[in-house]
Design an enzyme around this catalytic site. Structure first.
Site, short mmCIF file in Angstrom:
data_model
loop_
_atom_site.label_atom_id
_atom_site.label_comp_id
_atom_site.label_asym_id
_atom_site.label_seq_id
_atom_site.Cartn_x
_atom_site.Cartn_y
_atom_site.Cartn_z
N CYS A 174 6.12 56.41 34.24
CA CYS A 174 6.58 56.77 35.58
C CYS A 174 7.55 57.95 35.47
O CYS A 174 7.58 58.85 36.30
CB CYS A 174 7.32 55.62 36.25
SG CYS A 174 6.47 54.04 36.16
N ARG A 222 0.83 51.79 46.83
CA ARG A 222 1.41 53.03 46.32
C ARG A 222 1.50 52.99 44.78
O ARG A 222 1.09 53.90 44.09
CB ARG A 222 2.80 53.23 46.95
CG ARG A 222 3.67 54.33 46.44
CD ARG A 222 3.17 55.69 46.80
NE ARG A 222 2.48 56.28 45.66
CZ ARG A 222 1.59 57.26 45.73
NH1 ARG A 222 1.26 57.77 46.90
NH2 ARG A 222 1.01 57.73 44.67
N CYS A 226 -0.24 55.10 41.68
CA CYS A 226 0.51 55.81 40.64
C CYS A 226 0.01 55.38 39.26
O CYS A 226 -0.13 56.21 38.37
CB CYS A 226 2.01 55.58 40.80
SG CYS A 226 2.77 56.68 42.02
#
Lengths: 265, 199
Positions: A174, A222, A226
């Protein structure tokens, strides 16, 4: 009311299907302003409110006795204090897993149906509408999750580790996309989730109505996308990795006002 | 006094043990919270040495970085004929612009894009450009096309971690993201005087 909102959604949808130049994308704030008093997420909020009050499922019950952490049936302010640890479920739950738990225990709708389902379809889509309803009742609230609880704190720490965990053919974590201020992937601005403000921005603007696809996406949706961009395997709906990352983001953004439901490109 | 001496090492031991336990939990979670989907198998959830070393907010020490970089350097496949040219900048442009490939919605692990524009500015006329990496506008105009820069660029494209172990840039050649032929095309996009990158 319904008609007006639909019309806005359709117009914006068309505006963005035309090859959107970077300039248009960078000017997205203007769209957001235009939509300020007509966020199409309202449609989902209304659907969610109806679902909350409607007797459904094998047990033919409503969700009005669902305890989101502030007591049975209390919706006001509930989203702002999630994720939290629930004794009855024996785990830390975010808004989506908590609603799924209530649907199963109160209405008899099997969680498996949602976990094995698809986003925007069936019970998982109905769950998203319920999320829209619940977050609307935390509008303007400050994020306030209880990090003093050892289970929540552990989830936060797991989430922080996960945030930096590189994997897959592209070695992304991330942090590859969300750990610097003011960075962009192509024309899309990315929040720096390692800061308090960036974490609150990322956490507090989902669920959101996505103008480019005319869809309402929850935070689980979401993060699922990702992970797709990260080239990971597919995260399981409601699994610990999602709860851990959510707890990390919410905990880091604690004290800052959430903007949900959001409007996004 | 004695008590204090004993207490300190003990405290250290427990904090290390807790940290390791957390790490074990993370590794378990990174498997148990996922499922394979199409080409995105669960193998992707396991880390190699460099991924593991670069998974915290602070990079490892200089010595470890150098050791890791040397190991990555050895994985670079240099062109067999010693010739770095032969690519077509127009093909390279397409590869740089495409961010497609290797997700669970992609049917095949082949025919991927390089996703260069996700992170870099390249053609000055392209405004939809990311900023995670440095601008590559005017690449060969600024740096020339001497042997050293050409070789470095090939190496960087093949395995970015050979030069900076914790780089955010993917290992295109080593990871099988791009083929050798595709890397040649991207090289042309960066070095060909006719390429828009160098206008």
């Amino acid at each position: 009311m319904r008609k007006r909102i639909k019309a806005v959604a359709v117009c914006v949808g068309i505006a963005l299907t035309a090859p959107a130049s970077a300039q248009e994308e960078l000017n997205f704030d203007a769209y957001r302003e235009m939509l300020a008093d007509g966020n199409p997420a309202e449609l989902y909020e209304m659907e969610g409110e109806e679902l909350w009050r409607t007797a459904r499922g094998p047990k033919n019950a409503t969700l009005e006795q669902c305890d989101l952490g502030l007591g049975a049936g209390v919706v006001a302010g509930a989203a702002a204090q999630l994720p939290r640890y629930f004794e009855d479920a024996g785990r830390v739950q975010d808004i989506e897993t908590r609603l799924m738990y209530c649907m199963e225990t109160l209405q008899g709708i099997p969680s498996k149906e949602i976990i094995d389902g698809k986003f925007l379809q069936g019970e998982r889509a109905r769950l998203a509408a319920l999320v829209a309803y619940v977050v609307t009742h935390s509008k303007g609230e400050k994020i306030a999750i209880d990090l003093s609880h050892p289970k929540v704190k552990e989830m936060y720490e797991l989430g922080e580790r996960t945030f930096y965990y590189r994997l897959g053919v592209m070695d992304f974590s991330c942090a590859s996309c969300h750990s610097q201020d003011g960075k962009r992937i192509r024309a899309t601005q990315l929040p720096n989730i390692t800061t308090r403000e960036g974490a609150a921005e990322g956490w507090g603007s989902w669920p959101a109505y996505r103008v480019s696809s005319s869809q309402f996406w929850t935070m689980q949706h979401r993060l699922w996308d990702c992970f797709r961009q990260q080239r990971a395997a597919e995260p399981i709906f409601g699994s610990d990795v999602i709860i851990a990352l959510s707890t990390f983001m919410a905990g880091k953004g604690n004290g800052i006002e959430a903007k949900w439901p959001g409007v996004k490109r | 006094m004695k008590k204090l001496f004993i207490a300190v090492p003990l405290a250290l031991c427990t904090s290390v043990a807790v940290a390791d336990e957390l790490q074990t939990k993370v590794e378990e979670m990174m498997l148990s919270s996922f499922k394979a989907n199409g080409i995105a198998s669960l193998d992707r959830q396991k880390q190699d040495e460099i991924q593991q070393a670069c998974s915290s907010p602070t990079p490892p020490g200089a010595e470890t970085m150098q050791r890791l970089q040397a190991a990555e350097m050895a994985k670079i496949r240099w062109p067999a004929d010693g010739n770095y040219t032969g690519g077509d900048w127009k093909e390279g442009q397409k590869i740089a612009a495409s961010g497609r490939g290797l997700t669970w919605t992609d049917k095949t692990p082949n025919n991927n894009g390089g996703g260069c524009y996700n992170c870099h500015a390249m053609d000055p006329n392209e405004v939809s450009e990311g900023t995670i990496g440095p601008s590559l506008e005017g690449y060969a105009k600024l740096r020339g096309n001497g042997e050293e820069i050409v070789k470095y660029t090939w190496g960087k494209l093949w395995n970015a971690k050979a030069y900076h172990a914790c780089s955010d840039m993917p290992r295109n050649g080593y990871g099988g993201i791009l083929t050798e032929a595709q890397i040649r095309h991207v090289m042309a996009f960066l070095f060909d005087p006719a390429s828009p990158v160098n206008q």
